[in-house]
Motif scaffolding. Structure first.
Motif, PDB file in Angstrom:
ATOM      1  N   LYS A  87       0.814  -1.215   0.000  1.00  0.00           N
ATOM      2  CA  LYS A  87       0.000   0.000   0.000  1.00  0.00           C
ATOM      3  C   LYS A  87       0.848   1.266   0.000  1.00  0.00           C
ATOM      4  CE  LYS A  87      -3.876  -2.103  -0.098  1.00  0.00           C
ATOM      5  NZ  LYS A  87      -4.621  -2.101  -1.350  1.00  0.00           N
ATOM      6  N   GLY A  88       2.160   1.108  -0.126  1.00  0.00           N
ATOM      7  CA  GLY A  88       3.041   2.267  -0.158  1.00  0.00           C
ATOM      8  C   GLY A  88       3.187   2.959   1.184  1.00  0.00           C
ATOM      9  N   VAL A  89       3.006   2.211   2.259  1.00  0.00           N
ATOM     10  CA  VAL A  89       3.081   2.775   3.608  1.00  0.00           C
ATOM     11  C   VAL A  89       4.400   2.354   4.241  1.00  0.00           C
ATOM     12  CG1 VAL A  89       2.068   2.679   5.927  1.00  0.00           C
ATOM     13  CG2 VAL A  89       0.578   2.819   3.915  1.00  0.00           C
ATOM     14  N   LYS A  90       5.112   3.333   4.778  1.00  0.00           N
ATOM     15  CA  LYS A  90       6.340   3.039   5.514  1.00  0.00           C
ATOM     16  C   LYS A  90       5.956   2.708   6.947  1.00  0.00           C
ATOM     17  CE  LYS A  90       9.369   5.893   2.756  1.00  0.00           C
ATOM     18  NZ  LYS A  90      10.306   7.012   2.727  1.00  0.00           N
ATOM     19  N   ALA A  91       6.614   1.696   7.478  1.00  0.00           N
ATOM     20  CA  ALA A  91       6.331   1.281   8.857  1.00  0.00           C
ATOM     21  C   ALA A  91       7.605   0.776   9.492  1.00  0.00           C
ATOM     22  CB  ALA A  91       5.251   0.203   8.869  1.00  0.00           C
ATOM     23  N   GLN A  92       7.558   0.655  10.795  1.00  0.00           N
ATOM     24  CA  GLN A  92       8.656   0.079  11.565  1.00  0.00           C
ATOM     25  C   GLN A  92       8.158  -1.217  12.188  1.00  0.00           C
ATOM     26  OE1 GLN A  92      10.239   2.812  14.516  1.00  0.00           O
ATOM     27  NE2 GLN A  92       9.706   4.556  13.221  1.00  0.00           N
ATOM     28  N   THR A  93       9.098  -2.077  12.547  1.00  0.00           N
ATOM     29  CA  THR A  93       8.751  -3.292  13.280  1.00  0.00           C
ATOM     30  C   THR A  93       9.649  -3.400  14.496  1.00  0.00           C
ATOM     31  OG1 THR A  93      10.302  -4.713  12.076  1.00  0.00           O
ATOM     32  CG2 THR A  93       8.046  -4.542  11.191  1.00  0.00           C
ATOM     33  N   GLU A  94       9.157  -4.131  15.489  1.00  0.00           N
ATOM     34  CA  GLU A  94       9.966  -4.390  16.673  1.00  0.00           C
ATOM     35  C   GLU A  94       9.574  -5.741  17.246  1.00  0.00           C
ATOM     36  OE1 GLU A  94      11.744  -2.021  20.517  1.00  0.00           O
ATOM     37  OE2 GLU A  94       9.895  -1.286  19.614  1.00  0.00           O
ATOM     38  N   LEU A  95      10.585  -6.585  17.429  1.00  0.00           N
ATOM     39  CA  LEU A  95      10.430  -7.896  18.047  1.00  0.00           C
ATOM     40  C   LEU A  95      10.940  -7.780  19.471  1.00  0.00           C
ATOM     41  CD1 LEU A  95       9.754 -10.948  17.576  1.00  0.00           C
ATOM     42  CD2 LEU A  95      12.154 -11.233  16.989  1.00  0.00           C
ATOM     43  N   LEU A  96      10.060  -7.992  20.431  1.00  0.00           N
ATOM     44  CA  LEU A  96      10.393  -7.812  21.840  1.00  0.00           C
ATOM     45  C   LEU A  96      10.220  -9.112  22.608  1.00  0.00           C
ATOM     46  CD1 LEU A  96       8.452  -4.465  22.235  1.00  0.00           C
ATOM     47  CD2 LEU A  96      10.937  -4.731  22.147  1.00  0.00           C
ATOM     48  N   GLU A  97      10.734  -9.142  23.822  1.00  0.00           N
ATOM     49  CA  GLU A  97      10.577 -10.303  24.701  1.00  0.00           C
ATOM     50  C   GLU A  97      10.168  -9.836  26.079  1.00  0.00           C
ATOM     51  OE1 GLU A  97      13.862 -13.021  24.709  1.00  0.00           O
ATOM     52  OE2 GLU A  97      14.076 -12.923  22.539  1.00  0.00           O
ATOM     53  N   GLY A  98       9.287 -10.607  26.708  1.00  0.00           N
ATOM     54  CA  GLY A  98       8.840 -10.288  28.059  1.00  0.00           C
ATOM     55  C   GLY A  98       7.363 -10.556  28.197  1.00  0.00           C
ATOM     56  N   SER A  99       6.715  -9.766  29.030  1.00  0.00           N
ATOM     57  CA  SER A  99       5.276  -9.826  29.218  1.00  0.00           C
ATOM     58  C   SER A  99       4.622  -9.114  28.025  1.00  0.00           C
ATOM     59  CB  SER A  99       4.906  -9.116  30.520  1.00  0.00           C
ATOM     60  OG  SER A  99       3.571  -8.713  30.522  1.00  0.00           O
ATOM     61  N   VAL A 100       3.684  -9.773  27.366  1.00  0.00           N
ATOM     62  CA  VAL A 100       3.108  -9.209  26.141  1.00  0.00           C
ATOM     63  C   VAL A 100       2.538  -7.819  26.391  1.00  0.00           C
ATOM     64  CG1 VAL A 100       1.335  -9.494  24.369  1.00  0.00           C
ATOM     65  CG2 VAL A 100       2.670 -11.473  25.127  1.00  0.00           C
ATOM     66  N   TRP A 101       1.655  -7.717  27.349  1.00  0.00           N
ATOM     67  CA  TRP A 101       0.993  -6.426  27.545  1.00  0.00           C
ATOM     68  C   TRP A 101       1.979  -5.353  28.000  1.00  0.00           C
ATOM     69  CZ3 TRP A 101       0.588  -3.867  32.241  1.00  0.00           C
ATOM     70  CH2 TRP A 101       0.851  -4.609  33.382  1.00  0.00           C
TER      71      TRP A 101
END
Length: 168
Positions: A87-101
């Protein structure tokens, strides 16, 4: 000049169909309103740790599950990014660890998010539409995000988002 109500959006991704719909919704919002978008996946090491302490898992199993969940998380984040690029949208991602919320809220705080999107089924386990304000059909993590986030939280229940995503 008024400051926009929403500039930064975090989407909690977990591999479920409802989180994929939340990702699509976030992408369409970002495209339409020129928002900053971030997808977050959390490896639930907090639960794995509790299971190991309780002797439901061996330490080796814990490590194996965590590694598998990291791989799954990266796959789900890559999928969300692929949808955004379509869709031509720039985004970031982040993979984290711990308690989800806790990690989702922390990531939203660091991103200065004005809104967190989570996926919702839109129906209760009996198949009836969920009552407004009801959280009975959410995961524990979703309930905690809704109750503890420092910004607004939106539950995406748009059943036709996939069709809208294809045509917009």
């Amino acid at each position: 000049m008024l400051k926009p109500l929403i500039r930064n959006v975090v989407v909690a991704v977990n591999g479920s169909d409802s989180s994929a719909r939340a990702a699509m919704y976030g992408i369409l919002m970002a495209k339409q309103y020129h928002l900053n978008l971030k997808f977050v996946y959390v490896v639930d090491t907090a639960t794995l740790k509790r299971l190991t302490i309780s002797h439901f898992l061996l330490e080796e199993e814990n490590l194996g599950f965590a590694q598998d969940l990291r791989a799954d998380g990266q796959k789900y984040l890559d999928y969300a990014m692929m949808l955004a690029k379509k869709k031509g949208v720039k985004a970031q991602t982040e993979l984290l660890e711990g308690s989800v919320w806790g990690e989702v809220i922390s990531a939203a705080d660091k991103f200065k998010a004005d809104l967190i999107l989570v996926g919702g089924s839109g129906t209760t386990s009996s198949g009836h539409a969920a009552a407004s304000g009801s959280t009975g059909h959410f995961s524990l993590a979703d309930k905690e995000i809704i109750m503890n986030a420092h910004c607004s939280v939106m539950v995406v229940r748009e059943p036709k988002i996939e069709q809208l995503f294809r045509i917009l």
